[in-house]
Each structure stands twice: as C-alpha cells, then as structure tokens.
Design an enzyme around this catalytic site. Structure first.
Site, PDB file in Angstrom:
ATOM      1  CB  SER C  63       1.273  -0.791  -0.192  1.00  0.00           C
ATOM      2  OG  SER C  63       2.365  -0.108  -0.761  1.00  0.00           O
ATOM      3  CE  LYS C  66       0.460   1.943  -2.524  1.00  0.00           C
ATOM      4  NZ  LYS C  66       1.391   1.118  -3.327  1.00  0.00           N
ATOM      5  CE1 TYR C 189       1.046   6.132  -1.558  1.00  0.00           C
ATOM      6  CE2 TYR C 189       3.302   6.927  -1.621  1.00  0.00           C
ATOM      7  CZ  TYR C 189       2.385   5.903  -1.791  1.00  0.00           C
ATOM      8  OH  TYR C 189       2.812   4.664  -2.179  1.00  0.00           O
ATOM      9  CE1 TYR C 241       2.427  -2.513  -4.666  1.00  0.00           C
ATOM     10  CE2 TYR C 241       3.776  -4.097  -3.483  1.00  0.00           C
ATOM     11  CZ  TYR C 241       3.022  -2.936  -3.501  1.00  0.00           C
ATOM     12  OH  TYR C 241       2.892  -2.212  -2.367  1.00  0.00           O
ATOM     13  CB  VAL C 259       7.509  -2.465   1.448  1.00  0.00           C
ATOM     14  CG1 VAL C 259       7.464  -2.651  -0.047  1.00  0.00           C
ATOM     15  CG2 VAL C 259       7.250  -1.037   1.848  1.00  0.00           C
TER      16      VAL C 259
END
Lengths: 305, 305, 305, 305
Positions: C63, C66, C189, C241, C259
């Site tokens: 992530s 991102k 992605y 998150y 992660v």
C-alpha cells in the site's frame, strides 16, 4: 387430537435443555426468578383448555405487552400509524439504535423496543394521564379477567436501569417522532412491560387474534378481521426480534416473546397458546419455550404453512 | 368461490396503477420489456386452473429461481446447509454487502442474492459441470413441463453487467464460503436467473409447496412435509427482500418475487398462484403484482393468518 | 543530532516486541517472509543517510505504492479527482465495503483499497496499456533509481487470492465509479502493490514530499508545494487505515504503511524515513515499525505537532 | 510577515461566502445570532496580537470546550483514559450513536459528543459537585482571564432540547462507560458547552498547546510536551468531526470547531488563532471560518505539512 398428552410429551422432551440459556439479567427484579420453570397453556375457542406446569402462576409479560398496545393503537389510528412505525423485520437486535439513526427515527416495526415506545407515545396522545389505565383495561377485557395488574418492583427496576430504553426514546424524540413528554411515555412503556400475567391468562388474551378479531369466549369484536390478520403477520415476521425468521422456520406460528420468559402463539381459527420458561437464548427469547412450540407444531402439524 | 370473476375484478382494479413503478433497468435485456403487461394464473390441486391476461407468455423468472435451487440444496444437505446460509430476514436491500462484512460471509437467507449464490455454490459442489442442467431438470419435473429453458441474451447481459453480483461472490469467497471456482458458480447463478417461464408454468411449479411437498398433479413426493413448510415460512419472512414484512402484512401468503416482474404465492392445501407485471416498486418487487395479490386475499379471505 | 546512535537505541528497544504481531497471510508469497526482520533508513536532503539493519534488502511495498499513484493522479486531475475519491478518514478497516454501499461507490480516501483502486482506474484512463509502466517510471524518477521492478510471484498471488479486492472493484463499478475494464485496472493495482523496494530506496523516494514537492537530491519539481502538503496531510489522517489517529497520536508524522511490513514517514523540511518489519498489528500496520517511529519522534522531538 | 494585512485580505476575500451556510438551529438560543459576523484573532508568544472584526465580542464556545476538558482529563488520568475513549477519527457525524452500539460504548475520540461526555464523566469522578467550577477555573487559568463565564439561557436551552445528547449518555451508560449520575454529567457537559468567550480570549487560551504545554505569556506549565503534542494531533485528525480530513487537507493546522461558529487553530512554536463566523457547513463547522483559515495558511505557508 389429545393435546394434554402432547403437552406431557413436550414437557418430557425439553428436560435436557434445562442447563442451557440464561435468565434476563438487565434488571435485578427479573434476574432473581427460578430459571428452571416450565409451563404451557392451550386455550380453545369453546372455552376448554389444556395445561402443564403452573399455568396460573404469574410472570412479567414484558414485550408481549407490545401486542396489546399495537392492537389499541392500530384500532385508533389505522394506516396513519404506519407513518410513525413500519412493519418490516429489522435484521437487528431488539434494542438497536443503528437503524433509527439511518432511518430518521422511524422504527422498523412495533415489536422492537423503539417501535413499542412510539406506539406508547401514540397512546399517550389519546389517553393522556390515563394511558396505562386504558392499556390495562384493554388487557383485562381481552383476557376477560379483572385481576390483572403490574409489578411495582419490576417497574421501578426498569425506571432505574433502563438506560438503553432512555437512549432510544431520546433518539426518537430528537427526530420528532415522540410527541409527548419523555417521562410520561417511558413510564407508560415500563408499566406495560411490568404487567404480570399467567400462561392461562395470556393464552386466553390472544384468542381474539386467533379468531380474526372476535373474542370467541365473549363474542366481543375487539378489532376488524383485516387488522387481526395483519397483527398476526407482524407477529410472524417480527415477533421474535432477530430470531423471527428462525421462529417462523421452526415453529410456523405467529407469536410474540418477552424477556420475562413468556411466548404467546396463535393457531388461526383454532386456539391460542402460551408457554413460559425464563432461560433465554442469545436473541432474548425463551429457549425452552421456543423448543416447546417447535415440538408442538411438529407433533400436531398445526403450522400455518 | 368464483376465482375467474375475482381475477377479472382484480384486473379492473389494478388499472390505475399502470403509470407507477419502473421496469428493471440494470440489464438492457430486461429494460426493453413492455411495462404495461399484467397476467395472473391460479392452479388448483385437481388440475383446474384460472387465468387472466397472457398466462402462457414467458418472462424472465429471475429470483423466483431461488426457490427451486434452495429446495434442491435443502433436500440434499438438510440442516448442514444452515451453516452456510441463514434463514432470517436481512433488513437490507436484496444486493447489500454490508451484513456479509459484519457476519463473516454468511448470508442471512437464501432469497437475497448473496444467499442464492451460496446455494448455487452448494449445488456446484454436488453436480459439478452439470449443475445448471440439474436445476433445469428439477424445474421441468416440478412444473411437469419439458419445454422450459433459459434466455441466452439475458444470461449474457447478466454476465456483462452483473457487477454487484460479482462483488457479492468475491466478498463471500474472501470469507471462505464459496467452495468452487467463482466463474462456475456465477454462471450457474446467472443461468438460473435467465430461465423463462409463463405464469401458468410457474403456478404449476409451486403446487408441491402448497401441498406439503407432494406434487398434487403427479403425486410425486418432491420434498418432505417438514421441509416444504420451512420453505414456505422462508418465502413469507424473506421472499420480498426488504419489503417482506409489508408483503406478509398486506397479502398474508408465502411468496417469492423476481425483478423480471413475476411473483409466485401459495395458499397451503389449496392452490398456487403466479402474477406477472414488470413495473417494480422501490424494493424491486412487482408493484401491480403485489397489489393484485393483496386484492386476491382481501376478496377471498385466503390469507394464512 | 546523532541519528545513527538513535537508530541503534531504537533497534535495541524494540527487541522485546519480536514475539508480537503476525506476518500478512492473505497471500502465500507474503506469508513466507522471515518475521523477525527489522531495518530502518533515514534520508537527509543533502544526500547523507543513516541506517540500521539490511536497508538495501527489498520487500513488497504494497500500500505504500498508493502514495505514488495518488501523487500521479492528483498531478494530472487536480480537484477533479475529489469527485471520485474523498480525503476523509474512513473509520473502517482498509478493505471494508460498507461505506461504499452507503456512499454510492465514492471511496473515503485514496489510501484505503477502494480509493487506491479508483486512483488506479483514473491512471488507466490516461495511460491505457502502459499504466503500470508509467507508475513504475514515476517511482524510478522520485527515487532516482532505475533498478526498481515488481515481483511476478506476488503479483500472481494477488491475482489468484485477492477476492476482497475483486469484490471492491466490482462494487465500485456497479456505481459507475470505475471507467475502464475491471481486469486492466485490477492488474495495474496488483502490480503496483507487488513492487519491490528497499528501505533506503523508499526513504529516498519520499524526499520530494518532505521538501514541499521538489526532490532535494535532483532539484526536480515533482509536484506543487500546495499539493505536496495535501498529500502529507492525507498521510497523517488516513495513512494507517483504522489506526491513523493512533499513529498521528503516538508518532506525529505523515506516514504510509503497507501490509508487506514497510512504513514510510516524512519530517517536513528535514528528512524522509522508512522502517521495515513484517509483523503486523491488528489494523494491518507494521507493529515494530510503528513502535520504532514512535521512539524516533520521542527521542528527537521531531513530531510535527 | 504582516499578519494584520493578511487578516484584512482574508476579510475581503471571504465576503462572497456570506450567503452560504446556516447558523446552528438545534437550540433557539443559538439560532438567533446575527449570521453575518466575522472576526479573527491571532495571538503570538510574545504577547502581541492581531485582529479583525469584533475580537472581544463573546460567543458560545460549544465543542471548543472539549479541548479544555480533554486536557484536564488527560493530565489527571494519562493512558488510563484511553480505556474509556479512543483517539481515532470516527468517520461518522458528531452526534452519531452507530459506532457506540458496535463498539461497546467506547467513543472513538474525545472530540465527538460521545467522547466529550465520557470525558466530562471522568472529571465528575474527580471533582464531584465542583466539576464545572474546576473546568471554568482551568479555562480562566490558560486564558489568563478571570472574567470568563457561561450563558444560563444557552445552558437551559441545551437541557431542554438536547435529546440527542441524552440519547448518547444513556447509551454509553447502558454499556457501563458512565460512572456517575447521568444528570450530574450531562449538566457539566451542557455548562461547558455554554461557556462564552471572545476570539481574543480563545486564541490566548490555546497558546499552551502551540507552545508544547507551557503558556508562553505566564511561563506556566499546563501539561507535558508529549501530552500537548498528542492533543494537537487529536485536533488535526478529529477536530472537525466528519470533515477533519478535509480541514487537515485544506488548512493543515491542528484545530477545533464548535457549532457556535468558532474555530481555534494552532501553529506549533509560533501562534494560536481563533476565527468566528456562525454560518455552518453541512458537517457543522464554521463555513467562513474554515475558508479563512485555509486562506491564512495559503498566504503564510504556515501549514504544519
């Protein structure tokens, strides 16, 4: 059919369940009942009745009272009532606030706490200070029994510990769906929950719903046939909170439970039943009562389906 | 009772509703049907039938197919099936993913899309490549009609536009509650939804549920009495998505709707009914079909309550 | 300040945590990493750097990617992008579908999976078939390192097991907020998540955000000062998150976790940091990495607050 | 930097917004303020200040009071407080009950109503009957101003109309996370919300947070550096309810808003700011106040990012 021997079979078959489930503990007055009670009463249209256990011993009817208040309110308001309380299963626990927030304070149905509180408010709008008296009189009438009353200790216990219900009524009020003073409404609601009745009394009191609105013992018309059927459908789809589908699936009768341990059920055009056993399952319904009714419809084939 | 004249009265009384509601538009193949159709078929146990409108014109049965696949799966798995799909009303729209996330991928009941997809998966585990063939054969058997088939265009349309259903199946798979290949399961599901049947065929196909599991026309035992009653109870509590309570309240019969515009309903021990009219209400059920069934039980007093 | 000795203190102080947390297990390729790794790299504006552990050993950035794709998309679309993805904390797990259903397929922010998938879709609209190549080229540019690539095994693992992400993209597509072919977008992605970088490379790659949009090593302007600050604010409020508030509270730096076990963080006008340790806390962030950064700001006083 | 002329520029640029947004209307006492007010005060560490509009005119501080009570409670309880109230953004409106139900009555953070009520309860546990007096004394101390008091009319208005807050406190109490009498706690909470302060007073009162816990005007240590930073981080991630991310994104400063129309913000190691304008955006924050602060950081480059 020999209902008496069926009741005896049921009593024998539910024995292994007496170590499961838990008595309602949210108020001390309910937590102290003997958990190992079981009684069941059947009331026929012709006045005959069948029973097992202490069918004349009274217990706290709790949410079963919602059937009476909804009947009264539906009788008075008709369709107007649907604007303030729906008739859909909620898919949520009996005391949930979540849907109220998403759905502008309109409870899903009159048999979850939120919906019963709005129903109580609608009665306070009619009967003002004598709301509870009128509710009690209605119950006396449908059960043909002048001795019914409420338990002061349970009422006070609800008043003192009913935080979730205070949360619900304030939430609904914040959306404008409570029209009267909060204290007046919540007291009416807590008093109706504190009414004490026996399985025999409760079975009798449901006869008018089994008989399309007319009390078969007194021939008194309590509500129209169409409304009686609608109340029955509501008991089937919403009568057991988030276990209503399971109850319909296993028992197949319109019914309504209370956390006091009672369940009423009706067999249309035939009879009304009340079972009492205070150990509850995780959804807050009588564990042994539910099983007893499942055994009853299995043995008699009297499911409405 | 003169059912034919009752059907004629109903047809006349629903006319004012022909400008309400909207035909399903999520796939082009459904969006193009004539919105102003209405037909209704009643099938009795002795083979007589009554009908109004084009009762032999086929339409896309969509979610009505869930009754057939759940019957098949329940017959094969019995109580084991409950571990993978519940039997509670969801209190949410038919295609909601919210509860799946909170409840570990176990759908509330087999009549919402998520539950029907799990049911389809359970059939793929049994029948592998010939799953759809077996579903279709079962429908042919219960309707006693070898001509039933599915519509390739609608199937392809679902495959191409069914994003919400792909979302559901992947979500459930992420919780381990889909055991087979996603493509195999979703194709089986989309094919069952694309089956074309007429009101007359559908009414016939539901007779076994009205008759406690036995097809009264062929005397063939399709499912046990106990399971038939449970399927009926499930149709009553969950057959119309988030309007199931309202349908039970107004119609008072076990039933199942599809976005194609069809609704089936049964009167236990008496008859099966199918109504078709493609304009939908906001919950995705046939608007005129629901009203027609409400008029039917009002006129006949045949509500189960 | 002696950053090297601070890193050594941190390494010593985090030792007791090596039996807590769990390596990501949703794809086999990640589940097999050695759980007991710890490395941390600090990159200054003048090119000097500090490090502890294997700062040149690559891991799956997941992530953290991102941040790069959002930078690219914000650079291209500006405010237009906000119509498709918000910039609010979600208050929900990283892979939740609940808010999407209630909020019409508009993800709360670009750092939860749903938002990153919409961001990837926005890049596919620009770069078509060469979307991933452009993303990779951008990362090579900001990290000033041509050797960066992705891991084919991890990519295939995501493709095979990423059911939750397939659920998300189909859900968003059903609301019309995915404009391209689902397969093209999801592959882009998954590839960006499979990029392999070392702590040293990642720390370098974040320098432009620490330096208001300009890479201090190459003096290249990557993004405007205003946009750089906004990306930093987004890392602070949404970078971890459903533990973003906790990270801001304890660490006090804009950061983004993956992660795979990596966390990047920036100290505005001073430095960029990357820490790697694959054991995750319950919210999916590196447990030891979070603690190491908390120790870092406590020891240095470099919190932005 | 010439802050005075920057304030003048801001005042001129926000003029077109004077027909947007709506004054808080949930209590009559707030609904009646003149909607077209705008004032802004900057307070420096050396005692100099800048202002535009009526910076000495008092208004209802409402939720800004939550910063003071949380400071007091954190000072007294330290980490123990986290067991009763979290520090995560909620992703929900300021007065939502939904998360409380799912998360066992533990509010997400002390700046939503639920969290502030738990914080007030924690102070009642310490200060008993003199809780409000102690809160007020603390505010007098940090603002170095003995004249501050609360508005009796607003307090009574809250008492009479604050149904949602009564719902919240009863809900939390039902989970055991309110330790004192509901009336005592809610009165303390409503009184703190009814405190009246001017922009100049509020800006001064926030200096200790801008200065790592020490009031720069009096050199008094109010709270430790570490705790001051944590409060600031909480203002950044949770200070504006469900628009906290947007405020961080556009303004880039720790801040806290109140429905009375005030917003405080701090620039670490530099200054404290208060802006007042009672028209609110849909999330309940001052619409013009938010814009003014965005213009301020754009013009000065003083964002923390």
């Amino acid at each position: 059919m020999n209902y008496q021997s069926i009741l005896e079979e049921i009593e024998s078959e539910i024995q292994p369940l007496f170590n499961e489930g838990k008595v309602a503990s949210y108020i001390p007055a309910l937590a102290n009942v003997n958990p190992n009670q079981f009684s069941m009463s059947i009331q026929m249209f012709d006045g005959t009745s069948f029973g097992i256990g202490e069918v004349n011993k009274k217990f706290s009817i709790q949410s079963i009272s919602k059937v009476f208040t909804f009947t009264l309110a539906l009788n008075h308001y008709g369709k107007e009532l649907y604007k303030r309380v729906g008739h859909e299963p909620s898919g949520n626990p009996f005391n949930s606030l979540v849907q109220l927030e998403y759905e502008n304070g309109i409870p899903r149905n009159p048999f979850i706490n939120a919906g019963a509180i709005v129903t109580a408010d609608s009665l306070v709008s009619i009967y003002k200070d004598s709301s509870f008296k009128n509710i009690l009189n209605f119950i006396k009438k449908v059960s043909n029994d002048e001795t019914i009353t409420y338990d002061e200790e349970i009422f006070n216990s609800e008043l003192e510990h009913g935080f979730r219900n205070y949360a619900l009524i304030n939430m609904i009020k914040s959306f404008g769906n409570i029209h009267n003073n909060i204290d007046d409404v919540i007291k009416t609601y807590f008093k109706q929950c504190s009414i004490m009745m026996s399985p025999a009394q409760l079975a009798k009191s449901m006869l008018f719903l089994a008989n399309h609105g007319e009390n078969p013992l007194t021939n008194e018309c309590i509500i129209t046939e169409s409304k009686a059927k609608r109340i029955n459908s509501l008991m089937l789809t919403c009568g057991h909170y988030d276990a209503s589908g399971d109850f319909a699936y296993k028992v197949g009768l319109p019914g309504k439970s209370g956390v006091g341990g009672g369940i009423v059920a009706i067999v249309p055009k035939k009879m009304a039943i009340c079972v009492y056993s205070p150990r509850l399952n995780t959804q807050g319904n009588s564990l042994i009562g539910t099983k007893a009714l499942e055994l009853f419809t299995t043995k008699t084939g009297l499911s409405i389906f």
